[in-house]
Design an enzyme around this catalytic site. Structure first.
Site, mmCIF file in Angstrom:
data_model
loop_
_atom_site.group_PDB
_atom_site.id
_atom_site.type_symbol
_atom_site.label_atom_id
_atom_site.label_comp_id
_atom_site.label_asym_id
_atom_site.label_seq_id
_atom_site.Cartn_x
_atom_site.Cartn_y
_atom_site.Cartn_z
ATOM 1 C CG ASN A 242 -2.212 -0.801 0.906
ATOM 2 O OD1 ASN A 242 -2.382 -1.304 -0.205
ATOM 3 N ND2 ASN A 242 -3.089 -0.934 1.875
ATOM 4 C CG LEU A 284 2.840 6.198 -12.495
ATOM 5 C CD1 LEU A 284 3.936 6.106 -13.549
ATOM 6 C CD2 LEU A 284 3.357 7.005 -11.292
ATOM 7 C CB CYS A 294 -6.319 1.008 2.149
ATOM 8 S SG CYS A 294 -7.485 -0.316 2.419
ATOM 9 N NE ARG A 361 -14.343 3.540 4.896
ATOM 10 C CZ ARG A 361 -14.088 2.256 5.118
ATOM 11 N NH1 ARG A 361 -13.604 1.865 6.285
ATOM 12 N NH2 ARG A 361 -14.308 1.362 4.177
HETATM 13 C C1 UDX Z 1 -6.191 0.068 -2.085
HETATM 14 C C2 UDX Z 1 -5.238 -0.967 -2.713
HETATM 15 O O1 UDX Z 1 -5.184 -0.750 -4.126
HETATM 16 C C3 UDX Z 1 -5.716 -2.379 -2.414
HETATM 17 O O2 UDX Z 1 -4.775 -3.315 -2.900
HETATM 18 C C4 UDX Z 1 -5.863 -2.532 -0.886
HETATM 19 O O3 UDX Z 1 -6.394 -3.789 -0.573
HETATM 20 C C5 UDX Z 1 -6.774 -1.453 -0.311
HETATM 21 O O4 UDX Z 1 -6.285 -0.158 -0.691
HETATM 22 P P1 UDX Z 1 -8.609 1.057 -2.638
HETATM 23 O O5 UDX Z 1 -8.276 2.035 -1.583
HETATM 24 O O6 UDX Z 1 -9.912 0.343 -2.573
HETATM 25 O O7 UDX Z 1 -7.466 -0.092 -2.700
HETATM 26 O O8 UDX Z 1 -8.568 1.763 -4.079
HETATM 27 P P2 UDX Z 1 -7.419 2.178 -5.102
HETATM 28 O O9 UDX Z 1 -7.910 1.892 -6.459
HETATM 29 O O10 UDX Z 1 -6.109 1.624 -4.744
HETATM 30 O O11 UDX Z 1 -7.393 3.768 -4.927
HETATM 31 C C6 UDX Z 1 -6.986 4.394 -3.727
HETATM 32 C C7 UDX Z 1 -6.940 5.898 -3.916
HETATM 33 O O12 UDX Z 1 -5.904 6.269 -4.810
HETATM 34 C C8 UDX Z 1 -8.213 6.492 -4.510
HETATM 35 O O13 UDX Z 1 -8.450 7.736 -3.894
HETATM 36 C C9 UDX Z 1 -7.888 6.671 -5.970
HETATM 37 O O14 UDX Z 1 -8.638 7.670 -6.603
HETATM 38 C C10 UDX Z 1 -6.422 7.047 -5.882
HETATM 39 N N1 UDX Z 1 -5.653 6.738 -7.093
HETATM 40 C C11 UDX Z 1 -5.428 5.447 -7.466
HETATM 41 C C12 UDX Z 1 -5.100 7.774 -7.841
HETATM 42 O O15 UDX Z 1 -5.284 8.960 -7.519
HETATM 43 N N2 UDX Z 1 -4.335 7.471 -8.906
HETATM 44 C C13 UDX Z 1 -4.080 6.193 -9.300
HETATM 45 O O16 UDX Z 1 -3.349 6.019 -10.292
HETATM 46 C C14 UDX Z 1 -4.643 5.152 -8.552
#
Ligand code: UDX
Length: 474
Positions: A242, A284, A294, A361
């Site tokens: 993470n 990215l 998370c 959240r």
């Molecule tokens: C994350 C992890 O990906 C997952 O493996 C773990 O089990 C829980 O935490 P999640 O929080 O559900 O999953 O969503 P994720 O798609 O990872 O996005 C997290 C945050 O990062 C979001 O706010 C999303 O908008 C942001 N994000 C993600 C970006 O801004 N850019 C990206 O390229 C990817």
């Protein structure tokens, strides 16, 4: 690592598998193990879905009686695409049940999966009160051999702590094993992620990890990689993964802000970087800063763990701080765009922290609403799934009910979440609805040219048009 000689270890596994799988003398023995999942949230429910769809008998338990009642009345407490369909058949066939009777289901199960929340506490550490409460129940429920499988994200050492706590409560150490089995699913794609995990991490001793691995055999047969390791390594893999993903997002968001200053395009920067196979393009994508249940809490918790171990968490702390700074920079941008907020209406499109979830959240929308209300702006908002959750935090915002109603008379529209329905917005209609045509697109999902043709002042995230007079940067 293996403490048992090969032959006796295999024999042991066979014996234990037999004990675990056939410990129901008073009823017809199920072919598969009986699993009890503690927690009916974003991790517990998809896990219940996949394990029961593999033919296991799964009882999902929760102390929140309203949640269980809601599920038993046919309504899920969360929005997650494909989850309802996944749960349908196992529920119908009776293999998947939901109950508040934690103790009796723990007693009947041979595998107990812990999927309770571990939110951030005030000092940044993971709040383990829900885990401690489960330990109390476990201490009453363990009268025959059980595997306690911890799926919740927990600080390194928690599995060992649970083991020690149970022994301290008088439970014979031979009556249970602890396994760390972190979950990597993403909200919004949880079902797909659960059915096609990149990897399955299982930490613990050989007798228990063998049994937990067999739970996932259908996925392993389909090609999912797995790694058997120690409890501590498994716990850390989750935090390290993470933190790495959060680092990439933070990095590209900083690049986006730089692109805005130097007239570069961050999407091309990310594409160009990603052409290097060592880097790749995943995670990215610039946006309003990472949110959700998370990344913010896990980076904080990892920094806390490192501080406790007297290791300077320079990088990990910087990730968290940079994310906060990024969100503040966007608020400053809103401020600059609007100036005086008196009698101004700001319409927020998207409240969830990402698309395809109702979860708000740590969403940037929370920072935005708090800021705008503090500056006396009129705030309206629309989100296909997140409005009910946000209403509980900010009842004073006008929510929807439709996108069209939310943007009516707006002086600024801010796109926060990358919902598909926002990607296909009719920009001309949007322009007609606005009082002042300003569009801050934090997900870069609206075409700049289309927005500008319709009279909008368009601001994306790191995608400003190339400045003809861009200076050489040394
Ligand atoms: C994350 C992890 O990906 C997952 O493996 C773990 O089990 C829980 O935490 P999640 O929080 O559900 O999953 O969503 P994720 O798609 O990872 O996005 C997290 C945050 O990062 C979001 O706010 C999303 O908008 C942001 N994000 C993600 C970006 O801004 N850019 C990206 O390229 C990817």
């Amino acid at each position: 690592m293996c403490r048992f000689p090969q032959v006796s270890y295999m024999l042991l596994c066979t014996l234990l598998s037999t004990t675990v799988f056939n410990s129901y003398s008073d009823e017809q023995a199920p072919e598969k193990p009986r699993v009890c999942i503690v927690g009916t949230g974003y991790v517990g429910l998809p896990t219940a879905g996949i394990l029961s769809s593999f033919g296991n008998h799964v009882a999902c338990v929760d102390v929140l009686s309203e949640k269980i009642a809601q599920i038993n009345n046919g309504r899920l407490p969360i929005f997650e695409p494909g989850l309802e369909q996944l749960l349908q058949e196992p529920i119908k066939s009776g293999r998947l049940t939901f109950s508040t009777d934690v103790l009796s289901h723990m007693q009947r199960a041979s595998i107990i999966v812990i999927a309770v929340g571990t939110p951030m506490s005030k000092n940044g550490a993971a709040d383990l009160r829900a885990i401690d409460a489960v330990v109390e129940d476990l201490a009453k429920a363990i009268t025959s051999y059980k595997i306690i499988c911890i799926k919740s994200t927990v600080p390194v050492g928690t599995c060992a702590h649970v083991r020690d706590a149970l022994i301290a409560k008088g439970i014979n150490k031979d009556l249970f094993d602890i396994v760390s089995n972190p979950e990597f699913l993403r909200e919004g794609t949880a079902v797909q992620d659960s059915l096609n995990p990149d990897r399955i991490i299982i930490g613990g001793n050989p007798r228990a990890t063998t049994i937990i691995k067999s739970l996932y055999q259908p996925l392993i047969d389909k090609g999912s990689a797995y790694l058997i390791t120690s409890l501590e390594t498994s716990e850390l893999i989750k935090y390290a993964s993470n933190a790495m993903l959060a680092t990439r997002i933070t990095f590209i968001n900083e690049m986006a802000r730089l692109c805005d200053k130097v007239g570069a395009n961050v999407l091309d920067v990310a594409a160009g970087m990603g052409m290097d196979k060592r880097i790749g393009t995943a995670f990215l994508v610039p946006g309003p800063g990472f949110g959700g249940s998370c990344f913010p809490k896990d980076t904080k918790a990892l920094a806390y763990i490192m501080k406790n171990k007297k290791i300077g968490a320079t990088l990990i702390n910087a990730i968290y701080r940079s994310n906060v700074a990024h969100k503040k920079a966007i608020l400053k941008q809103i401020d600059k765009l609007i100036g005086d907020f008196t009698d101004k209406k700001v319409a927020l499109l998207g409240l969830a922290f990402k698309a395809n979830t109702d979860d708000i959240r740590d969403s940037f929308a929370i920072d935005a609403i708090a800021y705008l209300l503090a500056h006396n702006a009129h705030v309206s908002a629309y989100d296909p799934q997140g409005m009910d959750n946000m209403r509980t935090l900010f009842p004073q915002v006008s929510y929807g009910p439709t996108l069209e109603a939310a943007v009516q008379g707006a002086d600024l529209i801010v796109i926060i979440t990358e919902w598909n329905e926002f990607k296909t917005l009719n920009v001309a209609n949007l322009a007609q609805a606005c009082r002042t045509k300003r569009l801050l697109d934090l997900r870069n999902i609206i075409d700049r040219a289309t927005a500008e043709q319709n009279g909008f002042t368009y601001i994306g995230m790191g995608v400003c048009p190339v400045k003809k007079s861009a200076k050489m940067i040394h």
